[in-house]
Design a protein around this motif. Structure first.
Motif, PDB file in Angstrom:
ATOM      1  N   ALA A   1      22.970  88.896 -68.457  1.00  0.00           N
ATOM      2  CA  ALA A   1      24.153  88.927 -67.594  1.00  0.00           C
ATOM      3  C   ALA A   1      23.829  89.419 -66.185  1.00  0.00           C
ATOM      4  CB  ALA A   1      25.239  89.815 -68.205  1.00  0.00           C
ATOM      5  N   GLY A   2      22.581  89.815 -65.940  1.00  0.00           N
ATOM      6  CA  GLY A   2      22.189  90.304 -64.631  1.00  0.00           C
ATOM      7  C   GLY A   2      22.324  91.816 -64.518  1.00  0.00           C
ATOM      8  N   HIS A   3      21.662  92.357 -63.515  1.00  0.00           N
ATOM      9  CA  HIS A   3      21.645  93.803 -63.291  1.00  0.00           C
ATOM     10  C   HIS A   3      22.903  94.273 -62.563  1.00  0.00           C
ATOM     11  CE1 HIS A   3      17.322  94.208 -64.319  1.00  0.00           C
ATOM     12  NE2 HIS A   3      17.185  93.029 -63.745  1.00  0.00           N
ATOM     13  N   GLY A   4      23.188  95.568 -62.702  1.00  0.00           N
ATOM     14  CA  GLY A   4      24.216  96.223 -61.893  1.00  0.00           C
ATOM     15  C   GLY A   4      25.642  95.883 -62.261  1.00  0.00           C
ATOM     16  N   ARG A   5      25.907  95.540 -63.507  1.00  0.00           N
ATOM     17  CA  ARG A   5      27.266  95.206 -63.943  1.00  0.00           C
ATOM     18  C   ARG A   5      28.056  96.490 -64.164  1.00  0.00           C
ATOM     19  NH1 ARG A   5      29.178  89.787 -64.109  1.00  0.00           N
ATOM     20  NH2 ARG A   5      27.378  88.408 -64.433  1.00  0.00           N
ATOM     21  N   ARG A   6      28.899  96.810 -63.198  1.00  0.00           N
ATOM     22  CA  ARG A   6      29.652  98.063 -63.282  1.00  0.00           C
ATOM     23  C   ARG A   6      30.571  98.086 -64.505  1.00  0.00           C
ATOM     24  NH1 ARG A   6      30.726 102.037 -59.725  1.00  0.00           N
ATOM     25  NH2 ARG A   6      29.665 100.873 -58.081  1.00  0.00           N
ATOM     26  N   ARG A   7      31.178  96.958 -64.820  1.00  0.00           N
ATOM     27  CA  ARG A   7      32.132  96.941 -65.923  1.00  0.00           C
ATOM     28  C   ARG A   7      31.451  97.230 -67.263  1.00  0.00           C
ATOM     29  NH1 ARG A   7      34.231  90.794 -66.889  1.00  0.00           N
ATOM     30  NH2 ARG A   7      34.871  91.730 -68.875  1.00  0.00           N
ATOM     31  N   ILE A   8      30.189  96.797 -67.405  1.00  0.00           N
ATOM     32  CA  ILE A   8      29.473  97.088 -68.641  1.00  0.00           C
ATOM     33  C   ILE A   8      29.119  98.569 -68.705  1.00  0.00           C
ATOM     34  CG2 ILE A   8      27.437  96.582 -70.021  1.00  0.00           C
ATOM     35  CD1 ILE A   8      27.432  93.767 -68.939  1.00  0.00           C
ATOM     36  N   ALA A   9      28.696  99.127 -67.575  1.00  0.00           N
ATOM     37  CA  ALA A   9      28.407 100.562 -67.522  1.00  0.00           C
ATOM     38  C   ALA A   9      29.654 101.387 -67.806  1.00  0.00           C
ATOM     39  CB  ALA A   9      27.816 100.926 -66.160  1.00  0.00           C
ATOM     40  N   GLN A  10      30.777 100.930 -67.301  1.00  0.00           N
ATOM     41  CA  GLN A  10      32.024 101.657 -67.540  1.00  0.00           C
ATOM     42  C   GLN A  10      32.439 101.577 -69.006  1.00  0.00           C
ATOM     43  OE1 GLN A  10      34.493  99.733 -64.578  1.00  0.00           O
ATOM     44  NE2 GLN A  10      34.146 101.366 -63.078  1.00  0.00           N
ATOM     45  N   ALA A  11      32.189 100.439 -69.647  1.00  0.00           N
ATOM     46  CA  ALA A  11      32.492 100.322 -71.078  1.00  0.00           C
ATOM     47  C   ALA A  11      31.658 101.317 -71.878  1.00  0.00           C
ATOM     48  CB  ALA A  11      32.221  98.902 -71.551  1.00  0.00           C
ATOM     49  N   ALA A  12      30.405 101.506 -71.468  1.00  0.00           N
ATOM     50  CA  ALA A  12      29.550 102.486 -72.146  1.00  0.00           C
ATOM     51  C   ALA A  12      30.087 103.895 -71.954  1.00  0.00           C
ATOM     52  CB  ALA A  12      28.125 102.376 -71.608  1.00  0.00           C
ATOM     53  N   ALA A  13      30.470 104.218 -70.730  1.00  0.00           N
ATOM     54  CA  ALA A  13      30.986 105.560 -70.450  1.00  0.00           C
ATOM     55  C   ALA A  13      32.273 105.835 -71.219  1.00  0.00           C
ATOM     56  CB  ALA A  13      31.220 105.722 -68.947  1.00  0.00           C
ATOM     57  N   LYS A  14      33.161 104.859 -71.267  1.00  0.00           N
ATOM     58  CA  LYS A  14      34.431 105.031 -71.972  1.00  0.00           C
ATOM     59  C   LYS A  14      34.201 105.295 -73.459  1.00  0.00           C
ATOM     60  CE  LYS A  14      38.901 102.695 -72.618  1.00  0.00           C
ATOM     61  NZ  LYS A  14      38.917 102.597 -74.088  1.00  0.00           N
ATOM     62  N   GLN A  15      33.282 104.523 -74.065  1.00  0.00           N
ATOM     63  CA  GLN A  15      32.994 104.717 -75.483  1.00  0.00           C
ATOM     64  C   GLN A  15      32.342 106.069 -75.730  1.00  0.00           C
ATOM     65  OE1 GLN A  15      33.716 102.785 -78.339  1.00  0.00           O
ATOM     66  NE2 GLN A  15      33.038 104.715 -79.250  1.00  0.00           N
ATOM     67  N   ALA A  16      31.440 106.478 -74.826  1.00  0.00           N
ATOM     68  CA  ALA A  16      30.758 107.761 -74.995  1.00  0.00           C
ATOM     69  C   ALA A  16      31.739 108.924 -74.938  1.00  0.00           C
ATOM     70  CB  ALA A  16      29.678 107.923 -73.931  1.00  0.00           C
ATOM     71  N   GLU A  17      32.774 108.792 -74.143  1.00  0.00           N
ATOM     72  CA  GLU A  17      33.789 109.846 -74.072  1.00  0.00           C
ATOM     73  C   GLU A  17      34.627 109.905 -75.347  1.00  0.00           C
ATOM     74  OE1 GLU A  17      36.051 108.978 -70.609  1.00  0.00           O
ATOM     75  OE2 GLU A  17      34.547 109.759 -69.220  1.00  0.00           O
ATOM     76  N   GLU A  18      34.878 108.736 -75.948  1.00  0.00           N
ATOM     77  CA  GLU A  18      35.724 108.691 -77.136  1.00  0.00           C
ATOM     78  C   GLU A  18      34.953 109.059 -78.407  1.00  0.00           C
ATOM     79  OE1 GLU A  18      37.288 104.756 -77.237  1.00  0.00           O
ATOM     80  OE2 GLU A  18      38.658 105.083 -75.560  1.00  0.00           O
ATOM     81  N   LEU A  19      33.784 108.431 -78.588  1.00  0.00           N
ATOM     82  CA  LEU A  19      32.926 108.695 -79.733  1.00  0.00           C
ATOM     83  C   LEU A  19      31.517 108.319 -79.335  1.00  0.00           C
ATOM     84  CD1 LEU A  19      32.734 109.506 -82.779  1.00  0.00           C
ATOM     85  CD2 LEU A  19      32.896 107.044 -83.293  1.00  0.00           C
ATOM     86  N   ALA A  20      30.712 109.321 -79.034  1.00  0.00           N
ATOM     87  CA  ALA A  20      29.362 109.052 -78.535  1.00  0.00           C
ATOM     88  C   ALA A  20      28.433 108.592 -79.640  1.00  0.00           C
ATOM     89  CB  ALA A  20      28.795 110.297 -77.869  1.00  0.00           C
ATOM     90  N   PHE A  21      28.627 109.112 -80.848  1.00  0.00           N
ATOM     91  CA  PHE A  21      27.742 108.736 -81.940  1.00  0.00           C
ATOM     92  C   PHE A  21      28.408 108.951 -83.281  1.00  0.00           C
ATOM     93  CE2 PHE A  21      24.820 109.946 -85.331  1.00  0.00           C
ATOM     94  CZ  PHE A  21      24.072 108.776 -85.427  1.00  0.00           C
ATOM     95  N   PHE A  22      28.166 108.019 -84.183  1.00  0.00           N
ATOM     96  CA  PHE A  22      28.406 108.236 -85.601  1.00  0.00           C
ATOM     97  C   PHE A  22      27.599 107.186 -86.353  1.00  0.00           C
ATOM     98  CE2 PHE A  22      30.547 109.601 -89.432  1.00  0.00           C
ATOM     99  CZ  PHE A  22      30.733 110.949 -89.137  1.00  0.00           C
TER     100      PHE A  22
END
Length: 464
Positions: free
Chosen positions: A67-88
């Motif tokens: 999808a190419g480098h620097g996709r802010r929306r993908i980085a934001q999806a990662a951050a949102k998930q990490a805030e809700e549930l980082a690991f299980f």
């Protein structure tokens, strides 16, 4: 534009020299040489090094950043998930992101490939398929079916199990004995078909001949001992070998005839590299398992997996049967969320259609290089091409080991990078240059890539 100051660059090189062990690399580049390129930024189909120099990413990182480098929306999806549930873990528990992603992948996969076992990378996905194939046959009351067949020069991973499937002796001899049971058959390198033992004929006849070598190996080893055949839709190592029409259909017939599982190793080819979500779809064959990794997240977070057919899954669906296998970070919540967002990007921007539309242009642009005496063959499919280099086009004579060392490591890799193109000069097999850019590029980038290659290859020829 300098992204890191001179002192910062020197400090990082010193730390790398003292502490970083790179993969598939000669450490002497750092300990005895000037150091290694330090990449600090990516945007679209470009990357930047610490000194601020820009390069075309002609390999999508490592067949990854589709999808190419620097996709802010993908980085934001990662951050949102990490805030809700980082690991299980998925060890008797689960979480929404893994469930949603498993369903989405199953819906994209061909036929009855409806079950997804997550891992964190491609080697683990292959290891999973290998172990699952052996256990499946034991459950079926056929415990002697444990051998696997793959193709010469094929790369399927570096874990002890996956090494048994990998067809590159140079990657195995230091770690032998590896897991037993791996056997090799000829690949589909049409450019060197006769060197494989093919007596001559059409590409389709070569494909059927190559497929029949699988049947020959099954018969030789004994069908009661063979568990699975592992094939990539387009073989990576050796330089992008597509299969002639009819090859995979014949392989499927052979596997059915001898009750052998067919595993499509799509760690590179899945998720758009060939213009479809899966290479099996692109070439119209139905495997029993598909392995994937890399582009499922476009590299924004590690994830891999093995997609399993209803047939292979069925013995585990009821009762007390268990597949005693797993990974701590398999199906990681952040990685699964990233993959879902990545697939949204694919759909919304029509990246698969972009590949299907422009692949013929990419091919024809690279084929212009065939006028150079050093270029023997251009092959591949989708956004996945290899350029084989030769010493004599008339005879297809390749380079000896010393010449290959001087050409690839001594000149080409650095020269291409210095000229602004990050790609792969590979000598696992005959010397090739591999290209697999992000799926976002088009004709303008193809022309730029061709111009860089032309200039550097012309100079390489003068150095022979």
């Amino acid at each position: 534009m300098t992204l890191l100051g001179t002192d910062q660059q020197s400090d990082l090189q010193a730390k790398a020299r003292d502490h970083l062990w790179m993969h598939f690399a000669r450490q002497s580049v750092m300990t005895d040489g000037p150091g290694v390129p330090i990449i600090v930024k990516g945007e679209g189909h470009h990357i930047w090094d610490a000194a601020g120099k820009r390069y075309i990413d002609g390999l999508a990182g490592l067949f990854v950043v589709n999808a190419g480098h620097g996709r802010r929306r993908i980085a934001q999806a990662a951050a949102k998930q990490a805030e809700e549930l980082a690991f299980f873990p998925l060890w008797s528990y689960t979480h929404p992101a893994a469930i949603e992603l498993a369903e989405r992948i199953a819906n994209l996969a061909p036929g009855d490939l409806n079950h997804v076992f997550f891992s964190t990378g491609g080697g683990e996905a292959v290891e999973t398929a290998f172990k699952l194939a052996k256990q499946y046959w034991k459950i079926q009351g056929k415990p002697t079916k444990h051998k696997v067949i793959s193709r010469a020069i094929a790369y399927h991973g570096t874990t002890q199990g996956a090494l048994a499937i990998t067809g590159l002796p140079v990657m195995k001899h230091m770690f032998e004995p590896v897991t037993p049971g791996g056997f090799r058959v000829p690949n589909t390198n049409s450019y060197r078909a006769e060197e494989s033992g093919f007596g001559g004929g059409t590409p389709e006849e070569f494909g059927l001949w190559a497929a029949d070598r699988i049947e020959q190996m099954i018969q030789f080893e004994g069908p009661e001992t063979v568990a699975a055949v592992f094939l990539e839709p387009v073989q990576n190592a050796g330089g992008c070998f597509p299969a002639p029409a009819g090859y995979f259909q014949r392989v499927r017939e052979i596997c059915d005839r001898y009750d052998v599982l067919l595993v499509s190793d799509e760690v590179i080819c899945a998720f758009g590299r060939l213009g479809h979500y899966f290479g099996a779809t692109a070439y119209d064959y139905q495997p029993d398992m598909i392995t994937f990794a890399k582009a499922v997240t476009s590299g924004y977070s590690p994830l891999g997996g093995t997609i399993v057919s209803d047939r292979v899954y069925e013995p585990f669906a009821h009762g007390d049967a268990t597949f005693p296998h797993g990974y701590t970070f398999g199906g990681h919540p952040v990685s699964a969320a990233v993959a879902l967002e990545n697939l949204d990007v694919f759909e919304e921007e029509g990246l698969l259609e972009n590949v299907r539309t422009h692949s013929p242009v990419f091919r024809s642009t690279l084929e212009r290089l065939l006028d150079l005496p050093i270029v023997g063959d251009v092959r591949g499919d989708g956004y996945f091409f290899g350029i084989e280099l030769v010493k004599d086009k008339a005879t297809k004579k390749t380079f000896d080991d010393d010449e290959s060392e001087r050409l690839l490591r001594g000149f080409l890799s650095k020269a291409l990078f210095d000229a602004g193109l990050y790609c792969r000069a590979d000598d696992r097999g005959d010397p090739v240059i591999q290209l697999a850019p992000p799926l976002t590029v088009g004709p303008a980038e193809f022309d730029e890539i061709e111009q860089i290659l032309r200039s550097v290859l012309q100079e390489a020829w003068t150095r022979l």
